[in-house]
Design a protein around this motif. Sequence first.
Motif, PDB file in Angstrom:
ATOM      1  N   GLN A  38       0.845  -1.185   0.000  1.00 44.69           N
ATOM      2  CA  GLN A  38       0.000   0.000   0.000  1.00 44.69           C
ATOM      3  C   GLN A  38       0.880   1.234   0.000  1.00 44.69           C
ATOM      4  OE1 GLN A  38      -2.899   0.209   3.170  1.00 44.69           O
ATOM      5  NE2 GLN A  38      -4.183   1.585   1.967  1.00 44.69           N
ATOM      6  N   ALA A  39       0.790   1.974  -1.082  1.00 49.99           N
ATOM      7  CA  ALA A  39       1.542   3.223  -1.200  1.00 49.99           C
ATOM      8  C   ALA A  39       0.759   4.344  -0.521  1.00 49.99           C
ATOM      9  CB  ALA A  39       1.768   3.550  -2.670  1.00 49.99           C
ATOM     10  N   GLU A  88       8.289   3.923  -7.424  1.00 49.88           N
ATOM     11  CA  GLU A  88       6.880   3.526  -7.301  1.00 49.88           C
ATOM     12  C   GLU A  88       6.681   2.219  -6.558  1.00 49.88           C
ATOM     13  OE1 GLU A  88       8.501   4.461 -10.041  1.00 49.88           O
ATOM     14  OE2 GLU A  88       7.995   3.174 -11.771  1.00 49.88           O
ATOM     15  N   ASP A  89       7.756   1.555  -6.165  1.00 47.95           N
ATOM     16  CA  ASP A  89       7.637   0.371  -5.312  1.00 47.95           C
ATOM     17  C   ASP A  89       7.515   0.745  -3.843  1.00 47.95           C
ATOM     18  OD1 ASP A  89      10.068  -1.212  -7.420  1.00 47.95           O
ATOM     19  OD2 ASP A  89       7.892  -1.569  -7.410  1.00 47.95           O
ATOM     20  N   THR A  90       7.643   2.011  -3.547  1.00 44.02           N
ATOM     21  CA  THR A  90       7.548   2.474  -2.163  1.00 44.02           C
ATOM     22  C   THR A  90       6.173   2.164  -1.582  1.00 44.02           C
ATOM     23  OG1 THR A  90       9.157   4.254  -2.455  1.00 44.02           O
ATOM     24  CG2 THR A  90       7.552   4.537  -0.694  1.00 44.02           C
ATOM     25  N   GLY A  91       6.170   1.708  -0.345  1.00 42.49           N
ATOM     26  CA  GLY A  91       4.906   1.439   0.328  1.00 42.49           C
ATOM     27  C   GLY A  91       5.091   0.519   1.508  1.00 42.49           C
ATOM     28  N   THR A 121      10.963   1.972   1.423  1.00 40.46           N
ATOM     29  CA  THR A 121      11.066   3.308   0.867  1.00 40.46           C
ATOM     30  C   THR A 121      12.176   3.312  -0.163  1.00 40.46           C
ATOM     31  OG1 THR A 121      10.360   4.302   2.965  1.00 40.46           O
ATOM     32  CG2 THR A 121      11.402   5.757   1.347  1.00 40.46           C
ATOM     33  N   VAL A 122      11.820   3.650  -1.392  1.00 43.20           N
ATOM     34  CA  VAL A 122      12.795   3.701  -2.474  1.00 43.20           C
ATOM     35  C   VAL A 122      13.015   5.163  -2.831  1.00 43.20           C
ATOM     36  CG1 VAL A 122      13.402   2.929  -4.779  1.00 43.20           C
ATOM     37  CG2 VAL A 122      11.961   1.484  -3.320  1.00 43.20           C
ATOM     38  N   SER A 123      14.246   5.600  -2.694  1.00 40.15           N
ATOM     39  CA  SER A 123      14.568   6.990  -3.002  1.00 40.15           C
ATOM     40  C   SER A 123      14.962   7.093  -4.466  1.00 40.15           C
ATOM     41  CB  SER A 123      15.684   7.495  -2.105  1.00 40.15           C
ATOM     42  OG  SER A 123      16.851   6.735  -2.311  1.00 40.15           O
TER      43      SER A 123
END
Length: 124
Positions: A38-39, A88-91, A121-123
């Motif tokens: 879930q982002a 966009e894989d952050t969540g 968290t992907v920066s």
Amino acid sequence: VQLQAYGGGLVQAGGSLRLSCAASGRTFSESAVGWFRQAPGKEREFVAAVNWSGSSITYVDSVKGRFIISRDNAKNTVYLQMNSLKFEDTGVYYCAARMGRGYVRTRDADFDSWGQGTLVTVSS
């Protein structure tokens, strides 16, 4: 089945992380396991799932070729290897289990037990 997800963290785009979902309970080896995420500000979505034996696996299109789901029933653990991570894989990533040897499900309503989430968290 009680589940605990861990392994999240902060990673740069292009990096890798491995999530683990540790389970307790004798029915784990008879359960399918799925990963959802879930982002922020978005609905929870399906990511990947594996059936009870590991012989059937499915992924959402956006992670195919980058993520690998696997399980080790001897260790009561399911893994999600995430490579080539994108912003966009952050969540928050959740693992869930569904008792039974049926086909792999992708809807969160089909899963019976849920672990607490682990934040990825992907920066960019």
